[in-house]
Design a protein around this motif. Structure first.
Motif, short mmCIF file in Angstrom:
data_model
loop_
_atom_site.label_atom_id
_atom_site.label_comp_id
_atom_site.label_asym_id
_atom_site.label_seq_id
_atom_site.Cartn_x
_atom_site.Cartn_y
_atom_site.Cartn_z
N TYR A 11 5.08 2.66 24.73
CA TYR A 11 4.71 1.52 23.90
C TYR A 11 5.77 0.43 24.00
N LYS A 12 5.35 -0.81 23.77
CA LYS A 12 6.24 -1.96 23.90
C LYS A 12 7.28 -1.95 22.77
N THR A 60 9.90 -0.05 18.29
CA THR A 60 8.50 -0.16 18.72
C THR A 60 7.81 -1.28 17.94
N ALA A 77 0.90 -10.09 25.34
CA ALA A 77 1.01 -8.63 25.40
C ALA A 77 0.33 -7.95 24.22
N GLN A 112 2.48 -0.24 26.65
CA GLN A 112 3.30 -0.84 27.70
C GLN A 112 2.96 -0.26 29.07
N ARG A 113 2.83 1.08 29.13
CA ARG A 113 2.47 1.76 30.38
C ARG A 113 1.40 2.80 30.10
#
Length: 341
Positions: A246-247, A254, A100, A235-236
């Motif tokens: 954000y992841k 974060t 990721a 993230q998206r």
């Protein structure tokens, strides 16, 4: 199918035939001049009245042999055979981090997209080399076996995506061990090109992986992609590419992913390889391409194909027979050479 692979040699035969005829003519003229100068015209006529009765046959056999030599060079072919192609190759495996963290945009457009752009250029720098492809997170998987097929390799590079593998996390030991297994059957010094941000969630396994690479003579060319300052992980995103989220970790914080140059440099140094920080696709591809060119090479089978059988042996054998026959024909005087009237 063409009967001759290189029919151009028949034109060369005509040129050779003209050259032989010209040399023979010049030789006769020169001989006539020397004989007449030494013995006079009457003596020359008496000396050349007879001659070899089989001279024309010898000349004909010589020219026929010459024709068959050029026919052999033209490579006559008929019938089909399976040809095993071989080449002298360096052996290389490319391992790409698809975790990721490779979504981070500290390198534009993002880390993985930049890595893929560089790999396309690198493959163009290494035409007809034997290269395999690995994708890894906390585990490593072969995406393309070691091959000389550039188009297949580029296709598999294009399919790499973040989180494409069913396991999360990142392990540098996993691709090193898998590459060592893939390259074990090849002799000499080989290379593992490792593209990653250097984050390693299982560092305790790296020492054993380094040992495996050293035993197999594998130099690790580590390419660090990202920045030491770090970046958030998208993230998206929406259709325009704008980040919507954000992841975050399990505690809701974060995540910031940073380039770990120290780990990658140490890994490369342990295998007498080199560390390269990602700058631009062209610059990195040129540096890596030069490093791979310096590897040991081995002759291995590349592919099999159907080809026409080369039959050059037949005209070559006929040429040898013609030359031997011309040489073995004895001198046979013409009638009247002894002066009988």
């Amino acid at each position: 199918m063409e009967l001759f692979e290189k029919p151009i040699y028949f034109l060369y035969f005509l040129a050779a035939l003209g050259a032989v005829g010209l040399l023979c003519r010049l030789g006769q003229v020169r001989k006539r001049r020397i004989t007449r100068a030494l013995f006079g015209p009457a003596a020359y006529a008496r000396l050349t009245r007879g001659g070899d009765a089989w001279g024309k046959y010898k000349t004909g056999l010589f020219l026929l042999g010459l024709f068959f030599v050029f026919a052999a060079l033209a490579r006559p072919q008929w019938g089909v055979e399976i040809v095993q192609a071989e080449g002298n190759f360096a052996q290389t495996v490319i391992a790409v981090d698809v975790s990721a963290s490779m979504r981070a945009r500290d390198v534009r457009p993002d880390r993985l997209a930049s890595a893929k752009n560089m790999l396309r250029m690198l493959i163009n720098h290494l035409p007809n080399e034997r290269i395999g492809l690995i994708a890894f997170t906390s585990q490593a998987f072969i995406q393309c076996p070691i091959t000389t097929d550039d188009d297949a390799l580029k296709y598999f590079v294009s399919t790499l995506q973040p989180d494409m593998l069913p396991v999360a996390g990142t392990s540098l030991a996993a691709p090193v061990e898998l590459a060592a297994h893939m390259l074990a059957k090849y002799p000499g010094k080989k290379a593992l090109i490792l593209l990653t941000d250097g984050e390693d969630h299982i560092p305790q396994e790296l020492a054993q992986a380094q040992k495996a690479a050293q035993q197999e003579g594998i130099r690790i060319i580590a390419i660090g992609i990202g920045t030491p300052q770090g970046e958030l992980i998208a993230q998206r995103t929406d259709v325009s590419g704008k980040v919507l989220e954000y992841k975050k970790d399990s505690q809701g914080k974060t995540i910031v992913t940073k380039l770990d140059e120290k780990s990658l440099a140490a890994l490369a140094a342990a295998t007498q390889g080199m560390y390269i920080q990602y700058t631009s696709p062209a610059q990195v591809a040129a540096k890596v391409g030069q490093a791979v060119q310096d590897l040991d090479r081995s002759t291995t089978a590349a592919s099999s194909r159907a080809g026409y059988k080369n039959r050059y042996q037949i005209p070559l054998a006929l040429a040898i027979l013609c030359f031997c026959a011309a040489a073995l024909l004895p001198f046979k005087p013409r009638r009247g050479q002894d002066g009988a009237k």
